[in-house]
Enzyme design. Structure first.
Site, PDB file in Angstrom:
ATOM      1  N   THR A  81     -13.849  18.047 -11.011  1.00  0.00           N
ATOM      2  CA  THR A  81     -14.318  17.397 -12.191  1.00  0.00           C
ATOM      3  C   THR A  81     -15.705  16.717 -12.298  1.00  0.00           C
ATOM      4  OG1 THR A  81     -12.024  16.527 -12.652  1.00  0.00           O
ATOM      5  CG2 THR A  81     -13.363  15.577 -13.722  1.00  0.00           C
ATOM      6  N   GLY A 104     -13.945  18.043 -17.506  1.00  0.00           N
ATOM      7  CA  GLY A 104     -12.656  17.930 -16.325  1.00  0.00           C
ATOM      8  C   GLY A 104     -11.825  19.256 -17.015  1.00  0.00           C
ATOM      9  N   SER A 105     -11.110  19.156 -18.207  1.00  0.00           N
ATOM     10  CA  SER A 105     -10.192  20.183 -18.349  1.00  0.00           C
ATOM     11  C   SER A 105     -10.795  21.667 -18.215  1.00  0.00           C
ATOM     12  CB  SER A 105      -9.777  20.102 -19.910  1.00  0.00           C
ATOM     13  OG  SER A 105      -8.998  18.566 -19.915  1.00  0.00           O
ATOM     14  N   ILE A 117     -12.839  11.372  -8.048  1.00  0.00           N
ATOM     15  CA  ILE A 117     -12.435  12.113  -7.027  1.00  0.00           C
ATOM     16  C   ILE A 117     -11.662  11.384  -6.012  1.00  0.00           C
ATOM     17  CG2 ILE A 117     -13.169  13.507  -5.050  1.00  0.00           C
ATOM     18  CD1 ILE A 117     -13.864  14.627  -7.776  1.00  0.00           C
ATOM     19  N   GLU A 131      -1.334  22.441  -6.138  1.00  0.00           N
ATOM     20  CA  GLU A 131      -1.758  20.957  -6.368  1.00  0.00           C
ATOM     21  C   GLU A 131      -0.908  20.235  -7.392  1.00  0.00           C
ATOM     22  OE1 GLU A 131      -5.797  20.871  -7.951  1.00  0.00           O
ATOM     23  OE2 GLU A 131      -5.682  18.581  -8.639  1.00  0.00           O
ATOM     24  N   HIS A 139      13.711  -4.523 -17.550  1.00  0.00           N
ATOM     25  CA  HIS A 139      13.602  -5.675 -16.670  1.00  0.00           C
ATOM     26  C   HIS A 139      13.035  -6.844 -17.553  1.00  0.00           C
ATOM     27  CE1 HIS A 139      13.838  -3.066 -13.208  1.00  0.00           C
ATOM     28  NE2 HIS A 139      13.665  -4.072 -12.220  1.00  0.00           N
ATOM     29  N   GLU A 191      -1.450  18.487 -22.088  1.00  0.00           N
ATOM     30  CA  GLU A 191      -2.183  19.394 -23.153  1.00  0.00           C
ATOM     31  C   GLU A 191      -2.438  20.902 -22.590  1.00  0.00           C
ATOM     32  OE1 GLU A 191      -3.195  16.271 -23.052  1.00  0.00           O
ATOM     33  OE2 GLU A 191      -1.812  15.481 -24.436  1.00  0.00           O
TER      34      GLU A 191
HETATM   35  C1  LIG Z   1      -6.844   8.872 -10.680  1.00  0.00           C
HETATM   36  C2  LIG Z   1      -7.553  10.134 -11.017  1.00  0.00           C
HETATM   37  C3  LIG Z   1      -7.467  11.028  -9.913  1.00  0.00           C
HETATM   38  C4  LIG Z   1      -8.346  12.070  -9.870  1.00  0.00           C
HETATM   39  N1  LIG Z   1      -8.481  12.669  -8.947  1.00  0.00           N
HETATM   40  C5  LIG Z   1      -9.259  14.187  -9.137  1.00  0.00           C
HETATM   41  C6  LIG Z   1      -9.600  14.793  -7.706  1.00  0.00           C
HETATM   42  O1  LIG Z   1      -9.315  14.289  -6.565  1.00  0.00           O
HETATM   43  N2  LIG Z   1     -10.451  15.824  -7.980  1.00  0.00           N
HETATM   44  C7  LIG Z   1     -10.886  16.428  -9.348  1.00  0.00           C
HETATM   45  O2  LIG Z   1     -11.455  17.234  -9.191  1.00  0.00           O
HETATM   46  N3  LIG Z   1     -10.496  15.789 -10.297  1.00  0.00           N
HETATM   47  C8  LIG Z   1      -9.885  14.436 -10.199  1.00  0.00           C
HETATM   48  N4  LIG Z   1      -9.345  13.723 -11.570  1.00  0.00           N
HETATM   49  C9  LIG Z   1      -9.801  14.260 -12.697  1.00  0.00           C
HETATM   50  C10 LIG Z   1      -8.728  14.683 -13.456  1.00  0.00           C
HETATM   51  O3  LIG Z   1      -8.342  16.183 -12.818  1.00  0.00           O
HETATM   52  C11 LIG Z   1      -9.138  14.845 -14.995  1.00  0.00           C
HETATM   53  O4  LIG Z   1      -9.384  13.531 -15.471  1.00  0.00           O
HETATM   54  C12 LIG Z   1      -8.552  15.936 -15.909  1.00  0.00           C
HETATM   55  O5  LIG Z   1      -8.429  17.270 -15.444  1.00  0.00           O
HETATM   56  C13 LIG Z   1      -8.885  15.669 -17.287  1.00  0.00           C
HETATM   57  O6  LIG Z   1     -10.275  15.922 -17.726  1.00  0.00           O
HETATM   58  P1  LIG Z   1     -11.211  14.776 -18.261  1.00  0.00           P
HETATM   59  O7  LIG Z   1     -10.685  13.615 -17.884  1.00  0.00           O
HETATM   60  O8  LIG Z   1     -12.433  15.410 -18.354  1.00  0.00           O
HETATM   61  O9  LIG Z   1     -10.530  15.075 -19.817  1.00  0.00           O
HETATM   62  P2  LIG Z   1     -10.979  16.039 -20.926  1.00  0.00           P
HETATM   63  O10 LIG Z   1     -11.159  17.464 -20.512  1.00  0.00           O
HETATM   64  O11 LIG Z   1     -12.356  15.414 -21.404  1.00  0.00           O
HETATM   65  O12 LIG Z   1      -9.906  15.858 -21.883  1.00  0.00           O
HETATM   66  C14 LIG Z   1      -9.672  14.550 -22.967  1.00  0.00           C
HETATM   67  C15 LIG Z   1      -8.469  15.046 -23.817  1.00  0.00           C
HETATM   68  O13 LIG Z   1      -8.670  16.274 -24.392  1.00  0.00           O
HETATM   69  C16 LIG Z   1      -7.515  16.907 -24.142  1.00  0.00           C
HETATM   70  N5  LIG Z   1      -8.086  18.292 -24.127  1.00  0.00           N
HETATM   71  C17 LIG Z   1      -8.858  18.971 -23.407  1.00  0.00           C
HETATM   72  N6  LIG Z   1      -9.076  20.311 -23.693  1.00  0.00           N
HETATM   73  C18 LIG Z   1      -7.823  20.818 -24.547  1.00  0.00           C
HETATM   74  C19 LIG Z   1      -7.446  21.726 -25.279  1.00  0.00           C
HETATM   75  N7  LIG Z   1      -8.035  22.854 -24.997  1.00  0.00           N
HETATM   76  N8  LIG Z   1      -6.362  21.911 -25.947  1.00  0.00           N
HETATM   77  C20 LIG Z   1      -5.839  20.451 -26.427  1.00  0.00           C
HETATM   78  N9  LIG Z   1      -6.266  19.266 -25.769  1.00  0.00           N
HETATM   79  C21 LIG Z   1      -7.419  19.269 -24.958  1.00  0.00           C
HETATM   80  C22 LIG Z   1      -7.040  16.416 -22.844  1.00  0.00           C
HETATM   81  O14 LIG Z   1      -5.737  17.012 -22.655  1.00  0.00           O
HETATM   82  C23 LIG Z   1      -7.180  14.998 -22.998  1.00  0.00           C
HETATM   83  O15 LIG Z   1      -6.116  14.691 -23.496  1.00  0.00           O
HETATM   84  C24 LIG Z   1      -8.749  12.642 -11.333  1.00  0.00           C
HETATM   85  C25 LIG Z   1      -8.493  11.648 -12.494  1.00  0.00           C
HETATM   86  C26 LIG Z   1      -7.934  10.739 -12.317  1.00  0.00           C
HETATM   87  C27 LIG Z   1      -7.580   9.793 -13.241  1.00  0.00           C
END
Ligand SMILES: Cc1cc2nc3c(=O)[nH]c(=O)nc-3n(C[C@H](O)[C@H](O)[C@H](O)COP(=O)(O)OP(=O)(O)OC[C@H]3O[C@@H](n4cnc5c(N)ncnc54)[C@H](O)[C@@H]3O)c2cc1C
Length: 384
Positions: free
Chosen positions: A126, A131-132, A157, A243, A339, A368
Site C-alpha cells: 500500500t 491501496g485497493s 505497513i 493473506e 454489555h 468491496e
Molecule cells: C491496520 C492496517 C494494517 C495494514 N497492514 C498493511 C500491510 O502490512 N501491508 C500493506 O501493504 N498494506 C497494509 N494495509 C493497507 C490496506 O491493505 C489498505 O488500507 C486497503 O487495501 C485499502 O486501501 P486504501 O486504504 O488505499 O483504500 P482505497 O483503495 O482508497 O479505498 C477507499 C474506499 O473505496 C473503496 N473502493 C476502492 N476501489 C473500489 C472499487 N473498485 N469498487 C468499489 N469500491 C472500491 C474501498 O473498498 C474503500 O471503501 C493495512 C491497513 C490497515 C488499516
C-alpha cells in the site's frame, strides 16, 4: 467450537503455545499497548520455542508442518489477548514471499532468522495514493550495476517500525525495460540505511506497529529481487489468498471471543431483577450471534481444508473474507450493546475486541474489493 479436530501433534503444539502465551504475553498486554510495540525479546522467545514460521522446512529453521499450525497460532494469540505481536503478518504474509520466490542464497540468509525471531518481516504494498489498486503504485527502483536504487513511499505497513526485512512491491526500470515492470525487492541489511519510518496512531490494535515508510535512494542488491523482474504483481496476486485466509482466521476467532464474552455477561448481569439474557430480545440477539459464529466456522473450515490440500480457493476465500469480516463486526457490535456502559469502558475486554475488529473489512483487501473478485469469478465485469 473447534475449526477442526486437532491431531495429537497439533494438540500438543496448541497446549504448549497456550501456556507460553499465558506466561510470556498476556500479562504484558497493557504495557505493550501503552508502548505502541512488542519488545524484540518476545519474538525471540517465540522463535526459541519453535512457534514462529513452523511451516518452513527444517533446513530453514522450521518444522515443515502445514498451514493448520498457522491457524492455531492465529487463534491462540487472539484468545490469549496477545494479538499485539504481528506474527501472522510476519509468518503467513511476508515470509512466504521470500520462501517461494527468493534465491537459495537469500533464503539461507534470511529464513533461519525469520524462524528464530531475529528477523521481523513485513509486506509493503500500500502507498498513500493507492491501496485497493495495487497496480497503480509509484515506488520505483532503477537498476544501477549490481544494485537497484529504490525511491518511494509506503503506508499502513504492519510490523514496519521494527522490520528487518521488507518485501516491497515496486516498479522497476532496467536497461531495455519499459520502466513499468512491477517487481518485488527485499530491503534488508545495509539497504535499510536509507529507510525512514513513522509509526502511525490507530483506533485499536495499539501494540501492533503500523508504519509509514520512506525509501530514499536505498541501494538494494540485485540478488534481493524476488523471482523475475516484472512478475511481482502476479506473485502478489498468488499470495493474497493465504493473506486473506489468515485474516479470516482473525475474523472468526474475534467473533467467537466477542460472542463468548456477551453470553457470559448476559448470564450474570441483572436488570429488573433478572439476568439480562432472560429478556427475549437479548436471548434472540445471542441466538443470532451463535448462528453467525457457527456458520462462519463451517465455511472457514472448508476454506482451510481446501487450501491445505493445495486447491484453488480464490472465490471461496474472497467470499469468506467479505462475509466473516462483516460478521465479526456485527457480532462485536451486539456484544458491546449487551454489555451496556461497561462495553464502552477500556478496561473491559469486549471494548478492546470491538476496537480490533473494525479494521477486518479494510485490510488485506476491503469488503468491496472482495465483492469485485467474487463478481469476476461469476463471469461478470464490474465497472471501474
Ligand atoms: C491496520 C492496517 C494494517 C495494514 N497492514 C498493511 C500491510 O502490512 N501491508 C500493506 O501493504 N498494506 C497494509 N494495509 C493497507 C490496506 O491493505 C489498505 O488500507 C486497503 O487495501 C485499502 O486501501 P486504501 O486504504 O488505499 O483504500 P482505497 O483503495 O482508497 O479505498 C477507499 C474506499 O473505496 C473503496 N473502493 C476502492 N476501489 C473500489 C472499487 N473498485 N469498487 C468499489 N469500491 C472500491 C474501498 O473498498 C474503500 O471503501 C493495512 C491497513 C490497515 C488499516
Amino acid at each position: 467450537m473447534p475449526l477442526f479436530e486437532d491431531t495429537r501433534d497439533e494438540r500438543d503444539f496448541r497446549l504448549a503455545l497456550k501456556k507460553f502465551i499465558a506466561r510470556e504475553m498476556t500479562p504484558y498486554r497493557e504495557e505493550w499497548d501503552k508502548n505502541r510495540g512488542v519488545p524484540r525479546e518476545a519474538w525471540k522467545k517465540m522463535g526459541n520455542q519453535g512457534f514462529l514460521c513452523s511451516w518452513l522446512p527444517e533446513e530453514y529453521g522450521g518444522s515443515g508442518v502445514d498451514f493448520k499450525y498457522s491457524v492455531i497460532v492465529g487463534q491462540e494469540l487472539i484468545r490469549g489477548d496477545a494479538m499485539g505481536i504481528g506474527v501472522p503478518n510476519h509468518q503467513d504474509v511476508a515470509v512466504p514471499y521470500i520462501y517461494s520466490f527468493g534465491s537459495e542464497e537469500l533464503k539461507k540468509k534470511l529464513l533461519p532468522g525469520c524462524a528464530s525471531g531475529d528477523i521481523i518481516a513485513c509486506l509493503c504494498v500500500t502507498e498513500p495514493n493507492t491501496g485497493s489498486d495495487a497496480a497503480a503504485i509509484r515506488t520505483k527502483a532503477v537498476r544501477d550495476g549490481d544494485y537497484y536504487i529504490l525511491n518511494g513511499q509506503k503506508t499502513f505497513i504492519t510490523n514496519g517500525t521494527f522490520a528487518d526485512a521488507m518485501v516491497v512491491l515496486c516498479k522497476v526500470d532496467s536497461p531495455g525495460s519499459t520502466g513499468k515492470n512491477i517487481s518485488l525487492l527485499v530491503v534488508e541489511g545495509e539497504s535499510l540505511k536509507n529507510v525512514k519510518r513513522r509509526q502511525l496512531e490507530k483506533m485499536g490494535r495499539h501494540a501492533t506497529d503500523t508504519t509509514e515508510i520512506f525509501f530514499e535512494d536505498c541501494k538494494v542488491p540485485v540478488g534481493n529481487l524476488l523471482g523475475e523482474e516484472g512478475a511481482g504483481f502476479k506473485y502478489t496476486m498468488q499470495k493474497f489468498n493465504q493473506e486473506r485466509l489468515e485474516v479470516c482466521i482473525k475474523c472468526q476467532t474475534y467473533a467467537e471471543e466477542c460472542f463468548k464474552e456477551a453470553l457470559e455477561y448476559a448470564k450474570v448481569r441483572e436488570a429488573f431483577g433478572k439476568p439480562i439474557g432472560n429478556f427475549e430480545h437479548i436471548s434472540f440477539e445471542l441466538a443470532e450471534m451463535a448462528t453467525d459464529v457457527e456458520i462462519g466456522s463451517t465455511f472457514l473450515q472448508t476454506c482451510v481444508e481446501e487450501f491445505v490440500r493445495g486447491e484453488e480457493i480464490t472465490k471461496k476465500v474472497s467470499m469468506a473474507k467479505a462475509w466473516l469480516a462483516e460478521m465479526a463486526n456485527r457480532v462485536a457490535y451486539k456484544a458491546v450493546q449487551i454489555h451496556g456502559g461497561y462495553g464502552y469502558m477500556a478496561e473491559y475486554r469486549i471494548c478492546r475486541l470491538y476496537q480490533d475488529v473494525r479494521v477486518l473489512p479494510i485490510f488485506a483487501g476491503t469488503t468491496e474489493i472482495m465483492k469485485v473478485i467474487i463478481a469476476r469469478q461469476l463471469g461478470l465485469k464490474p465497472i471501474f
